[in-house]
Design a protein around this motif. Structure first.
Motif, mmCIF file in Angstrom:
data_model
loop_
_atom_site.group_PDB
_atom_site.id
_atom_site.type_symbol
_atom_site.label_atom_id
_atom_site.label_comp_id
_atom_site.label_asym_id
_atom_site.label_seq_id
_atom_site.Cartn_x
_atom_site.Cartn_y
_atom_site.Cartn_z
ATOM 1 N N VAL B 101 -3.487 -9.442 7.292
ATOM 2 C CA VAL B 101 -3.816 -8.354 6.382
ATOM 3 C C VAL B 101 -5.064 -7.612 6.819
ATOM 4 N N TYR B 102 -6.110 -8.369 7.140
ATOM 5 C CA TYR B 102 -7.336 -7.750 7.629
ATOM 6 C C TYR B 102 -7.063 -6.855 8.823
ATOM 7 N N ARG B 103 -6.505 -7.473 9.806
ATOM 8 C CA ARG B 103 -6.334 -6.781 11.066
ATOM 9 C C ARG B 103 -5.525 -5.498 10.967
ATOM 10 N N SER B 104 -4.652 -5.444 9.985
ATOM 11 C CA SER B 104 -3.856 -4.222 9.886
ATOM 12 C C SER B 104 -4.776 -3.031 9.640
ATOM 13 N N GLY B 105 -5.957 -3.292 9.107
ATOM 14 C CA GLY B 105 -6.878 -2.207 8.847
ATOM 15 C C GLY B 105 -7.751 -1.863 10.035
ATOM 16 N N ARG B 181 3.970 2.076 -3.384
ATOM 17 C CA ARG B 181 3.359 2.916 -4.410
ATOM 18 C C ARG B 181 2.134 3.635 -3.848
ATOM 19 N N GLY B 182 2.021 3.645 -2.517
ATOM 20 C CA GLY B 182 0.997 4.456 -1.876
ATOM 21 C C GLY B 182 -0.412 3.917 -1.996
ATOM 22 N N ALA B 183 -0.543 2.609 -2.146
ATOM 23 C CA ALA B 183 -1.861 2.024 -2.289
ATOM 24 C C ALA B 183 -2.689 2.192 -1.011
ATOM 25 N N SER B 184 -3.975 2.063 -1.152
ATOM 26 C CA SER B 184 -4.841 2.142 0.020
ATOM 27 C C SER B 184 -4.744 0.832 0.778
ATOM 28 N N LEU B 185 -5.212 0.831 1.992
ATOM 29 C CA LEU B 185 -5.177 -0.382 2.790
ATOM 30 C C LEU B 185 -5.923 -1.497 2.078
ATOM 31 N N GLN B 186 -7.039 -1.112 1.450
ATOM 32 C CA GLN B 186 -7.835 -2.106 0.751
ATOM 33 C C GLN B 186 -7.030 -2.757 -0.370
ATOM 34 N N GLU B 187 -6.343 -1.929 -1.133
ATOM 35 C CA GLU B 187 -5.540 -2.446 -2.241
ATOM 36 C C GLU B 187 -4.412 -3.328 -1.724
ATOM 37 N N ILE B 188 -3.765 -2.844 -0.699
ATOM 38 C CA ILE B 188 -2.663 -3.610 -0.119
ATOM 39 C C ILE B 188 -3.166 -4.975 0.294
#
Lengths: 207, 207
Positions: B101-105, B181-188
């Motif tokens: 999850v982290y790395r995806s950002g 639902r178009g959440a931000s990376l942080q939310e995801i």
DNA sequence: CCATGTTTTTCATCCATTGAAAGTTTGCAT
DNA sequence: ATGCAAACTTTCAATGGATGAAAAACATGG
């Protein structure tokens, strides 16, 4: 007026026959020459229709191997919706897996041989595998959803997702292994059931 | 002789530049006109190479969005192999999810915007989704395997499969919902982490 | 600058998929 | 029966992804 089986006209019967002919031809050709090596033109020819007509029965070459996916999913969802009043989520899921595994052996319109062939094809051809996983994912989503509804207040969306993921994950991997080592349907089914039981035991905590 | 960064010749640098140009062009065009609507010819033209050349960089149109899949998987497997001596399987898996999850950002070579775009594309185009699931499945298989090896005698193949299935299943569904639902990376990332924690708590029983 | 191995381009081809128009067949009403 | 309308199939044409092969352009090391 008449009983429904006789009520359908020639049109309908012809369509069924053609659909069937296409599936049969495809399966036979895939078995003989391989999936990639078989062209739609060949399938259509073997079923005595034009190439174009293939596409009024199936949306794509892949689809001819997944024609009954929708139906299967509905069956599963119905099963979840009609859970026993005292059945735990874990037990329900196990029953579900059972249904999936059992039914794969008793197709309405495919022989055992054809069913095995189809499985092997799907497992060995990457695009088909991808398609199968796609369908499975869709099914998982819907199952998780249905599970939430079946246990309102008791199972949150994430719990449901975890439960479905665990069970299908275990079964998927186990069945996969069994299939690719060429196990019989019976063996596959057994393996899957053991996997389900195992995963389920880890889920009892969900109630 | 020289430090490796300068050691690569013009040839190599050019190849990197072209690869990058292709990815960029593809991403931009997909964003502008949509995936299906963009032809390989257009992508190639935008990157100033011939259509044929595209295929010496990527095996297919889909591949241009998954060029780094291999690398990512290796990173995960390495992580499992190097588990802490006292780390439980559940904790290890959570750390794993975190990594994913982290790395995806923080992609090495894609901006945040590009990363989000890519996610949205993959989620919204069925064939891409199928491909992603295929890759994920492969990763699951390998993770389960690696997990067994990391906990010899303690975790059987089926337990491992169940554990991996549960965690990835929960995270997958949760992240999916957040992304669509178009959440931000942080939310995801947050959602995924909560899902992982939840699923993991159900797994503690595995030790 | 040359010989050599690489990469890119061109060219030709295959096949899945799709749209449109024309031709058939089936179902139904008279 | 007859004939119209709806449903299907065929034919034709075109698009676009993918791949093989040979020619052309380029980078590297001597």
């Amino acid at each position: 007026m008449q009983y429904s089986s006789a009520m359908v006209g020639l049109r309908e019967r012809k369509k069924q026959r053609t659909r069937r002919a296409l599936v049969d031809a495809a399966l036979r050709l895939f078995a003989d020459k391989g999936y990639e090596e078989t062209t739609l033109a060949e399938i259509a020819a073997a079923a005595d229709v034009s190439t174009r007509t293939f596409f009024s029965y199936f949306a794509s070459k892949e689809d001819v191997l997944f024609y009954d996916a929708e139906e299967r999913m509905e069956r599963l969802l119905a099963l979840v919706a009609s859970r026993g009043p005292h059945e735990s989520p874990a037990d329900l899921l196990v029953r579900l897996i059972d249904e999936i595994v059992y039914r794969s052996g008793e197709e309405e319109d495919l022989t055992l041989e054809e069913t095995r062939l189809r499985m092997r094809l799907i497992m060995s051809v990457p695009p088909l595998q991808a398609r199968a996983l796609f369908l499975l994912f869709d099914t998982q989503l819907r199952l998780a959803e249905a599970l939430c509804e079946a246990y309102p207040g008791r199972l949150g969306p994430l719990d449901a997702a975890a439960a479905v993921g665990a069970l299908t994950g275990a079964v998927k991997l186990a069945a996969m292994a069994a299939i690719s080592r060429g196990a019989s349907l019976q063996e596959i089914s057994d393996t899957a059931r053991r996997a389900a039981a195992l995963a389920a035991s880890g889920l009892r905590s969900l109630g």
